[in-house]
Design an enzyme around this catalytic site. Structure first.
Site, mmCIF file in Angstrom:
data_model
loop_
_atom_site.group_PDB
_atom_site.id
_atom_site.type_symbol
_atom_site.label_atom_id
_atom_site.label_comp_id
_atom_site.label_asym_id
_atom_site.label_seq_id
_atom_site.Cartn_x
_atom_site.Cartn_y
_atom_site.Cartn_z
ATOM 1 C CE1 TYR A 191 -8.550 6.740 4.856
ATOM 2 C CE2 TYR A 191 -9.402 8.782 3.922
ATOM 3 C CZ TYR A 191 -8.642 8.110 4.867
ATOM 4 O OH TYR A 191 -7.946 8.834 5.815
ATOM 5 C CG ASP B 72 -4.617 1.925 -1.059
ATOM 6 O OD1 ASP B 72 -5.065 3.027 -0.700
ATOM 7 O OD2 ASP B 72 -4.105 1.110 -0.264
ATOM 8 C CE LYS C 145 -5.809 0.078 6.921
ATOM 9 N NZ LYS C 145 -6.484 0.790 7.996
#
Ligand code: KE4
Length: 428
Positions: free
Chosen positions: A144, A239, A267
């Site tokens: 994802y 990623d 994050k």
């Protein structure tokens, strides 16, 4: 344990917000009960609006590696607040965080700050297409990368949780440029590259997958991707929105000693405030406006508060033995949980890396999307509720990672192990 106020808030929220939440996975849909509304958090704990206390293993889905409301982060933000919240102009803090990111990721020569992981990935894909002049993108089933139109194909995280890995609203014209390979299956990548010679701009991968639950790259997998991308002129995009500064200060690239052509971050680098970043070799990133013709912009990119929270967090992560401490906590917790599950006869497999892990309710091994999907999600839902009632707050989906912070104490870990044992006994 009453959750009356959460339920009331949830019913009000349903009248104003789709599903009552601002991000789908928070809705507890996979669990089948109303979500818990949080009032505050401190260290390893979160407290809901009914005053219930939980040991938190969501950690805002990764950012809170120091624990919630770390005093140094809070104080730095208080100081920054008094100077204003956003200028829409460059600041010294953007230079400082860019420098920290470059030092942590030698493959990054230039980096651009944005406001979310999704924005980072969307921009990196656009740059890869602009740099190579090619259109196709390879992604992996179960990975994802945020809600980027072209990547919501066989996606993980919430999309996998709700069984809609291919979102509505994505025109066939977009989706046809996205090719999907299987994680840890190098042959599936070779087949796609053979089928679409000279057409693939980039290959994007979570070098340590977190969105089908934690799945680690098998020996040779990442090395194979690096080699074939070099041979075929395809940009390799890591990623590292989850793994960056989580599994090691330099993320998966430090752990596996592989350099990506472009890296996406998020994050932790915002310390809990909205943030994302993408970067890579100078020759690639010079394509980005205002230097080059690939346009990308953002009102709150490099926001001073997010920069201050990120800089303070990254500085604290440079302290001695931080990652050894995180690894020790992860090892202790996962070994004890595994022992309990074995003793209680629960079919499970557990994948872990420093600071994060997933307990799958399937014999396993879990090495890709299909083996992850073998998990008994109904048993996971029962386990989740048993843990909530024991005061342990887990990610409300089988296909997410438990995140451990530096604030989790031995006492917290031991309480979590006891709770797991009690929960295993009840769901066996
Ligand atoms: P954001 O746009 O949510 O900041 O980042 C998107 C993203 C990109 N890349 C990876 C590897 C990610 O894991 C994410 C987002 N992670 C999910 C949790 N697995 C965020 C939680 C949510 O969607 O509410």
């Amino acid at each position: 344990m009453s959750r009356k106020k959460s339920v009331e808030l949830y019913h009000r929220a349903l009248e104003m917000i789709p599903g009552g939440v601002n991000s789908p996975v928070r809705a507890f849909k996979a669990i089948g009960v109303p979500p818990i509304f949080i009032e505050r958090a401190k260290g390893s704990k979160i407290f809901d609006v009914d005053g219930n206390e939980y040991i938190d293993y969501v950690g805002s889905w990764g950012p809170m590696i120091l624990g919630h409301a770390h005093p140094k982060v809070v104080n730095a933000l208080k100081k920054a607040l008094s100077k204003g919240t956003s200028y829409g102009a460059p600041t010294s803090m953007e230079v400082e965080i860019a420098n920290k990111i470059k030092k942590a990721f030698p493959s990054i020569e230039l980096v651009r700050m944005v406001s979310s992981g999704t924005e980072a990935v969307m921009s990196a894909i656009r740059v890869a297409r602009g740099y190579t002049g090619r259109t196709k993108v390879i992604k992996f089933e179960g990975c994802y990368h945020g809600h980027v139109d072209s990547l919501l194909v066989k996606a993980g995280s919430g999309a996998m949780t709700f069984g809609i890995p291919d979102s509505f609203g994505i025109p066939e014209d977009f989706a046809k440029h996205t090719l999907t390979a299987s994680y840890n299956n190098f042959e599936s990548v070779k087949t796609l590259i053979h089928q679409y010679p000279e057409q693939i701009a980039c290959l994007i991968v979570e070098p340590i997958a977190g969105n089908m639950g934690v799945v680690l790259p098998e020996r040779g997998f990442l090395e194979g991707l690096r080699k074939i991308c070099d041979e075929k002129g395809i940009l390799l995009i890591f990623d590292e929105v989850i793994s960056g500064f989580r599994t090691a200060y330099g993320g998966a690239q430090e752990l596996y000693k592989i350099r990506a052509d472009m890296t996406c971050l998020g994050k932790i680098i915002g310390g809990g405030l909205p943030v994302g970043a993408y970067g890579g070799r100078k020759s690639i990133m010079e394509k980005v406006s205002p230097l080059g013709g690939v346009y990308q912009a953002g009102t709150l990119s490099g926001n001073p508060l997010a920069m201050v929270a990120g800089i303070t967090t990254l500085e604290l992560l440079r302290a001695k033995k931080v990652y050894q401490d995180l690894e020790k906590k992860t090892l202790y917790l996962t070994e004890k949980i595994s022992e309990c599950a074995e003793e209680r006869g629960i079919p499970f497999s557990l994948n872990r890396t420093t600071g994060m892990f997933t307990l799958f309710f399937t014999e396993g091994p879990v090495r890709d999307y299909h083996s992850a999907k073998m998990s008994d999600t109904k048993r996971f839902a029962r386990f989740f509720m048993e843990m909530i009632n024991e005061g342990i707050y887990l990610p409300p989906s089988q296909f997410e990672a438990w995140f451990i912070s530096l604030a989790h104490t031995q006492k917290n870990l031991d309480k979590t192990i006891e709770a797991c044992d009690a929960a295993f006994r009840r769901i066996a």
